[in-house]
Design a protein around this motif. Structure first.
Motif, PDB file in Angstrom:
ATOM      1  N   TYR A  66      76.476  45.772-110.631  1.00 11.40           N
ATOM      2  CA  TYR A  66      75.363  44.889-110.273  1.00 11.40           C
ATOM      3  C   TYR A  66      74.186  45.080-111.232  1.00 11.40           C
ATOM      4  O   TYR A  66      73.542  44.115-111.665  1.00 11.40           O
ATOM      5  CB  TYR A  66      74.897  45.175-108.844  1.00 11.40           C
ATOM      6  N   GLU A  67      73.896  46.331-111.565  1.00 17.12           N
ATOM      7  CA  GLU A  67      72.740  46.613-112.413  1.00 17.12           C
ATOM      8  C   GLU A  67      73.008  46.341-113.887  1.00 17.12           C
ATOM      9  O   GLU A  67      72.104  46.453-114.709  1.00 17.12           O
ATOM     10  CB  GLU A  67      72.320  48.071-112.226  1.00 17.12           C
ATOM     11  N   SER A  68      74.248  45.994-114.226  1.00 15.52           N
ATOM     12  CA  SER A  68      74.597  45.703-115.615  1.00 15.52           C
ATOM     13  C   SER A  68      74.538  44.213-115.904  1.00 15.52           C
ATOM     14  O   SER A  68      75.143  43.724-116.855  1.00 15.52           O
ATOM     15  CB  SER A  68      76.005  46.230-115.937  1.00 15.52           C
ATOM     16  N   ASP A  76      81.489  39.128-112.042  1.00 15.20           N
ATOM     17  CA  ASP A  76      82.207  38.696-110.840  1.00 15.20           C
ATOM     18  C   ASP A  76      83.647  39.180-110.857  1.00 15.20           C
ATOM     19  O   ASP A  76      84.202  39.550-109.816  1.00 15.20           O
ATOM     20  CB  ASP A  76      82.165  37.170-110.735  1.00 15.20           C
ATOM     21  N   MET A  77      84.272  39.192-112.035  1.00 14.75           N
ATOM     22  CA  MET A  77      85.654  39.656-112.135  1.00 14.75           C
ATOM     23  C   MET A  77      85.756  41.139-111.794  1.00 14.75           C
ATOM     24  O   MET A  77      86.664  41.561-111.067  1.00 14.75           O
ATOM     25  CB  MET A  77      86.191  39.389-113.549  1.00 14.75           C
ATOM     26  N   LEU A  78      84.832  41.939-112.307  1.00 16.04           N
ATOM     27  CA  LEU A  78      84.854  43.374-112.020  1.00 16.04           C
ATOM     28  C   LEU A  78      84.637  43.635-110.530  1.00 16.04           C
ATOM     29  O   LEU A  78      85.309  44.482-109.924  1.00 16.04           O
ATOM     30  CB  LEU A  78      83.792  44.089-112.847  1.00 16.04           C
ATOM     31  N   LEU A  79      83.711  42.906-109.931  1.00 18.50           N
ATOM     32  CA  LEU A  79      83.456  43.079-108.501  1.00 18.50           C
ATOM     33  C   LEU A  79      84.663  42.630-107.682  1.00 18.50           C
ATOM     34  O   LEU A  79      84.976  43.227-106.643  1.00 18.50           O
ATOM     35  CB  LEU A  79      82.217  42.274-108.096  1.00 18.50           C
ATOM     36  N   ILE A  82      90.661  37.404-108.708  1.00 17.71           N
ATOM     37  CA  ILE A  82      89.932  38.135-109.745  1.00 17.71           C
ATOM     38  C   ILE A  82      89.224  37.195-110.703  1.00 17.71           C
ATOM     39  O   ILE A  82      88.029  37.341-110.967  1.00 17.71           O
ATOM     40  CB  ILE A  82      90.893  39.058-110.530  1.00 17.71           C
ATOM     41  N   VAL A  83      89.945  36.204-111.214  1.00 21.13           N
ATOM     42  CA  VAL A  83      89.394  35.352-112.279  1.00 21.13           C
ATOM     43  C   VAL A  83      88.929  33.995-111.784  1.00 21.13           C
ATOM     44  O   VAL A  83      88.328  33.236-112.543  1.00 21.13           O
ATOM     45  CB  VAL A  83      90.437  35.161-113.405  1.00 21.13           C
ATOM     46  N   GLY A  84      89.222  33.668-110.520  1.00 21.81           N
ATOM     47  CA  GLY A  84      88.853  32.357-110.014  1.00 21.81           C
ATOM     48  C   GLY A  84      90.057  31.425-109.992  1.00 21.81           C
ATOM     49  O   GLY A  84      91.125  31.748-110.510  1.00 21.81           O
ATOM     50  N   ASP A  85      89.863  30.243-109.413  1.00 24.42           N
ATOM     51  CA  ASP A  85      90.962  29.292-109.269  1.00 24.42           C
ATOM     52  C   ASP A  85      91.457  28.793-110.614  1.00 24.42           C
ATOM     53  O   ASP A  85      90.668  28.560-111.541  1.00 24.42           O
ATOM     54  CB  ASP A  85      90.523  28.088-108.415  1.00 24.42           C
ATOM     55  N   PHE A  86      92.782  28.621-110.699  1.00 29.35           N
ATOM     56  CA  PHE A  86      93.384  28.034-111.883  1.00 29.35           C
ATOM     57  C   PHE A  86      93.364  26.505-111.742  1.00 29.35           C
ATOM     58  O   PHE A  86      93.458  25.966-110.648  1.00 29.35           O
ATOM     59  CB  PHE A  86      94.833  28.488-112.055  1.00 29.35           C
ATOM     60  N   LYS A 120      81.643  33.657 -99.584  1.00 24.63           N
ATOM     61  CA  LYS A 120      81.389  34.040-100.968  1.00 24.63           C
ATOM     62  C   LYS A 120      80.591  32.969-101.696  1.00 24.63           C
ATOM     63  O   LYS A 120      79.692  33.265-102.479  1.00 24.63           O
ATOM     64  CB  LYS A 120      82.715  34.291-101.687  1.00 24.63           C
ATOM     65  N   ALA A 121      80.893  31.704-101.437  1.00 23.46           N
ATOM     66  CA  ALA A 121      80.240  30.614-102.154  1.00 23.46           C
ATOM     67  C   ALA A 121      78.787  30.427-101.738  1.00 23.46           C
ATOM     68  O   ALA A 121      77.927  30.157-102.572  1.00 23.46           O
ATOM     69  CB  ALA A 121      81.016  29.319-101.935  1.00 23.46           C
TER      70      ALA A 121
END
Length: 428
Positions: A179-181, A191-194, A325-329, A362-363
């Motif tokens: 978050y702090e990065s 968002d991917m890391l979280l 992880i990466v979101g919808d394809f 989430k949205a």
């Protein structure tokens, strides 16, 4: 010290204050360093970082060394200040010297150097390690003696001294670092890391295709019907079952079926079954991080989710996990969240009953209950314990839910009005 001039004593006193400031700044700089950045620099071959890392492996020795040096210097400075004060002002010089020295030590040997070291720890700690390293070896006997006495006293009062400070981060601490990065990485990467950190909190039940939406072929149908379903299927894999989905037979890769047909080989039900893969079953409630590893180990991409009685609950694919992880394809056949929600100008949101509750939270940064049901329709049925009527209003948590459409015993559309300001990220 009667033969030593007052000027020499004052110069020595100034040097003692500077040495005290160096010890104080070094301690603060060492303890304020970013340990993970230090570890990275040490592994990259930065010599000063390696020196500091070596010193910090035994922080008890380092702190003892700094305290010994700082206290010796301060005591010596106090003695010198007393002598100078008596020479200059007589008996009143003791009080004058004490007051002036206290002010000087606090400002120039404590507050100022420690503040600078806290702001620029690397610029203070790295050069200081050049002297602290050799000094630690010189003072090692005294440091060892003081540490032994201190540990003995700690044991007497029941304090354990064998424990070591772990440098490992918990998931929540790692989440805070991510978050702090924000200024060091893009929002998408963050968002991917979280999302990776959240995988263990999400189970296959949360992302699976529910049973009623699974596309399959009943091999008990006539061959023409099977070929028609196979030809018009929008999916890359199709479940083959016998009369009921609970009696799954195999998982067919459509591409493999087309390959057999292109080779002009005999193509019938037996050939179709031989070309299909064995069904891979996934227990309900399996965390996504665990299932991702299981997919990899078993070299599978699709699994049928079953409950404790062996009944089919849904279907989960490796693509579903990757989308977390990466979101919808763009190739997903399921409706996207943007297609299932419609924010209104009054702050409310029109939402389809099939929308995923966790995706909604989430949205919009909402806190609708996620335990149990995974869809808006399921959440309402659990809350009301009956199929609601149109125009019914329900208060769930801090959200007013107005039911707008009910069909086929399902809530098709609702309007949700939060009692807090709306924060939307749909389409971003």
């Amino acid at each position: 010290m009667e033969h030593v001039s007052t000027t020499t004593l004052i110069i020595t006193l100034v040097i003692m204050v500077l040495v005290s400031a160096w010890f104080a700044g070094s301690e603060t700089g060492m303890m304020t360093l970013n340990r993970y950045k230090l570890r990275h620099q040490a592994k990259s071959g930065v010599r000063s970082a390696r020196r500091v890392e070596k010193l910090l492996k035994r922080p008890d020795r380092l702190i003892s060394l700094v305290l010994i040096g700082n206290n010796l210097v301060n005591i010596l400075a106090s003695s010198l200040a007393t002598i100078v004060g008596i020479r200059l002002y007589g008996d009143a010089g003791v009080a004058i010297a004490t007051g002036i020295l206290t002010f000087v030590v606090l400002v120039f040997a404590e507050v100022l150097p420690k503040t600078i070291a806290a702001l620029y720890p690397e610029k203070v700690a790295y050069p200081s390690s050049i002297l602290l390293g050799p000094l630690q070896y010189v003072m090692l006997p005294l440091v060892w003696l003081l540490n032994t006495i201190a540990r003995g006293l700690m044991r007497l009062v029941g304090i354990k001294t064998e424990g070591s400070i772990s440098g490992a981060l918990s998931k929540e601490e790692l989440r805070t670092i991510v978050y702090e990065s924000r200024s060091l990485m893009s929002r998408r990467n963050q968002d991917m890391l979280l999302s990776v950190l959240d995988l263990e909190k999400i189970s296959v039940d949360d992302i699976m295709v529910p049973r009623n939406e699974i596309v399959g072929i009943n091999i008990s149908d006539d061959w023409k019907s099977i070929m028609r379903q196979l030809t018009h299927s929008p999916h890359g894999r199709i479940v083959l079952f016998r009369d009921s989905l609970d009696d799954c037979v195999a998982m067919l890769r459509v591409r493999e079926a087309w390959r057999i047909m292109s080779e002009k080989k005999e193509f019938n039900k037996e050939t179709l079954l031989r070309a299909a893969d064995e069904i891979y079953y996934v227990p309900e409630g399996t965390p996504l991080n665990v299932q991702l590893i299981k997919f990899q180990r078993n070299k599978k991409k699709v699994g049928m989710v079953v409950d404790e009685y062996g009944d089919i609950k849904g279907l989960v694919t490796i693509e579903d996990i990757l989308e977390e992880i990466v979101g919808d394809f763009t190739t997903s056949m399921s409706p996207s969240l943007a297609e299932e929600v419609m924010p209104q100008t009054d702050g409310s949101v029109l939402i389809e009953g099939s929308a995923n509750v966790r995706d909604i939270n989430k949205a919009f940064n909402w806190h609708l209950p996620e335990e149990g049901a995974r869809t808006i329709n399921g959440m309402l049925l659990e809350a009301l314990e009956e199929i609601p009527q149109v125009k019914t209003r329900v208060l769930i948590s801090k959200y007013d839910v107005d039911i707008l459409d009910v069909q086929d015993n399902m809530v098709k559309q609702v309007r949700i009005t939060p009692h807090v300001p709306l924060k939307t990220s749909v389409g971003s």
